[in-house]
Design a protein around this motif. Structure first.
Motif, mmCIF file in Angstrom:
data_model
loop_
_atom_site.group_PDB
_atom_site.id
_atom_site.type_symbol
_atom_site.label_atom_id
_atom_site.label_comp_id
_atom_site.label_asym_id
_atom_site.label_seq_id
_atom_site.Cartn_x
_atom_site.Cartn_y
_atom_site.Cartn_z
ATOM 1 N N ASP A 104 0.800 -1.221 0.000
ATOM 2 C CA ASP A 104 0.000 0.000 0.000
ATOM 3 C C ASP A 104 0.836 1.277 0.000
ATOM 4 N N LEU A 105 1.997 1.236 0.620
ATOM 5 C CA LEU A 105 2.854 2.409 0.710
ATOM 6 C C LEU A 105 4.290 1.921 0.837
ATOM 7 N N VAL A 106 5.190 2.496 0.032
ATOM 8 C CA VAL A 106 6.540 1.948 -0.064
ATOM 9 C C VAL A 106 7.577 3.038 0.192
ATOM 10 N N ASP A 107 8.471 2.786 1.131
ATOM 11 C CA ASP A 107 9.572 3.683 1.434
ATOM 12 C C ASP A 107 10.729 3.378 0.477
ATOM 13 N N VAL A 108 11.186 4.386 -0.260
ATOM 14 C CA VAL A 108 12.263 4.195 -1.231
ATOM 15 C C VAL A 108 13.199 5.396 -1.223
ATOM 16 N N VAL A 109 14.405 5.186 -1.720
ATOM 17 C CA VAL A 109 15.303 6.309 -1.948
ATOM 18 C C VAL A 109 14.830 7.066 -3.187
ATOM 19 N N ALA A 110 15.289 8.315 -3.304
ATOM 20 C CA ALA A 110 14.780 9.192 -4.356
ATOM 21 C C ALA A 110 15.004 8.637 -5.760
ATOM 22 N N ALA A 111 16.190 8.067 -6.014
ATOM 23 C CA ALA A 111 16.483 7.559 -7.359
ATOM 24 C C ALA A 111 15.525 6.441 -7.749
ATOM 25 N N ASP A 112 15.179 5.571 -6.791
ATOM 26 C CA ASP A 112 14.228 4.498 -7.094
ATOM 27 C C ASP A 112 12.839 5.064 -7.322
ATOM 28 N N ALA A 113 12.489 6.129 -6.602
ATOM 29 C CA ALA A 113 11.191 6.773 -6.819
ATOM 30 C C ALA A 113 11.095 7.326 -8.238
ATOM 31 N N ILE A 114 12.187 7.905 -8.710
ATOM 32 C CA ILE A 114 12.202 8.453 -10.071
ATOM 33 C C ILE A 114 12.016 7.330 -11.089
ATOM 34 N N ARG A 115 12.688 6.214 -10.899
ATOM 35 C CA ARG A 115 12.549 5.074 -11.819
ATOM 36 C C ARG A 115 11.123 4.537 -11.812
ATOM 37 N N LEU A 116 10.572 4.356 -10.618
ATOM 38 C CA LEU A 116 9.211 3.821 -10.513
ATOM 39 C C LEU A 116 8.194 4.773 -11.118
#
Length: 369
Positions: free
Chosen positions: A83-95
């Motif tokens: 439901d909600l995923v904690d990620v680093v910024a670079a992975d957020a950009i990819r997703l």
């Protein structure tokens, strides 16, 4: 309006409000990194949210390190279980680029700052993607065993001491991925800080970084979970190792281990939430409600009472005080403290969003050689 009409109108609003609440799912699966960081999230905003919403339950999944691959697989299978995923910024950009994370409007999803600022102004440039909801500023840096520093030698205080096996013998722990390792390798092979990413985007630059890492490869224990290096240091299995500054704070201040912090060339990074694209409406509404609460000014300041990461909101910074249990001032333990930030390395989110898959494949192949 008559009293009867007032009562009827009030009843109607209650029904409407009740319906809105009923449309929210009553359970959430939250994805994070485990350890001290996840504990800070649990204490600062999950527990207070659940206390205010006793009908809701939250389950943790500690798979953030594999978030991109797992969300790709879930999307392909048509079954999004997070439901909600904690990620680093670079992975957020990819997703976000791949359509696996939901785009959002900060003014609609996030609360205003307690100082009256808009959410967009309060988070400012830290909203590095249309899908990224910032939580904290952290750094990846090195800890070392103070009781393993050779006699007559100054404690390590330069990033290139990591590559100096003669002066500082012993095992190192490095993360089992190219990010940060490649940058540090180039810095210690003579590449100027401002040129690192220009060099790293070339095949020759990648080979140069791997060649420098080759010089210590036989002395490296590779880690994947953020808790690994603190445990290796606590057990005396490595002399020095990289990990997140908050993990080192925990092992130094909370566990009172003989470990020192080396801030030189610490790599600043951002961590935050993404909402997976395609959630059913009831789950999405619950997540939105939780996110507005969990990222408000007070909650992000509260998180800094449990771990030494800087809150992503400007309005939260003045509220950062003492550690919730130790009673020590948290300001000097933040990566952004001037004494700690004398020589920082700024992580390039866009570079790793573009090159991560290719360089990671090359790095993993190098590991097997």
């Amino acid at each position: 309006m008559t009293l009867r009409k007032t009562i009827l109108a009030t009843s109607a609003l209650t029904v409407i409000a009740g319906a809105a609440v009923a449309e929210m799912a009553n359970d959430m699966t939250l994805v994070s990194w485990g350890g001290a960081y996840q504990n800070s999230q649990q204490k600062a905003y999950v527990e207070p949210y659940l206390e205010a919403h006793p009908e809701v339950s939250a389950t943790w999944d500690e798979s953030s390190a594999e978030a991109v691959a797992k969300l790709r697989a879930m999307n392909e299978a048509g079954n999004i279980t997070w439901d909600l995923v904690d990620v680093v910024a670079a992975d957020a950009i990819r997703l976000c680029d791949e359509g696996l994370a939901m785009e959002y409007d900060p003014e609609e999803l996030l609360a205003e700052g307690e100082d009256g600022s808009s959410a967009e102004d309060d988070f400012g440039d830290l909203i590095v993607s249309d899908c990224f909801i910032p939580q904290i500023v952290y750094s990846t840096t090195f800890g070392y065993r103070t009781d393993m520093v050779p006699e007559g030698v100054e404690a390590p205080n330069d990033i290139c001491d990591v590559f100096d096996l003669e002066t500082y013998p012993g095992k190192r722990s490095l993360e089992k991925r190219p990010i940060n390792n490649m940058e540090w390798a180039l810095l210690c092979d003579g590449v100027a800080k401002e040129d690192v990413y220009d060099v790293l985007e070339t095949d020759e630059g990648q080979e140069q970084a791997l060649a420098k890492l080759d010089t210590i490869k036989d002395s490296v224990i590779w880690w994947s979970a953020g808790a690994d290096t603190p445990q290796l240091l606590a057990d005396g299995e490595v002399f020095m190792g990289s990990t997140y500054n908050g993990r080192l704070f925990s092992v130094i201040e909370e566990q009172d281990q003989p470990v020192g912090m080396m801030w030189d060339a610490q790599v600043f990074d951002l961590d935050g939430w993404i909402i997976p694209a395609g959630l059913p409406e009831d789950r999405l509404e619950r997540v939105k409600d939780f996110v507005k609460f969990a990222t408000d000014t007070q909650r992000l300041a509260d998180q800094a009472a449990y771990i030494s990461y800087g809150p992503a909101r400007k309005s939260s910074a003045p509220l950062v005080g003492q550690h919730a249990e130790l009673g020590i001032d948290m300001g000097p333990h933040m990566p952004t403290d001037p004494d700690n930030a004398a020589n920082t390395f700024v992580y390039n989110y866009d570079f790793w969003a573009d090159y991560r898959d290719d360089i990671d494949a090359k790095f993993q192949a190098w590991l097997t050689q």
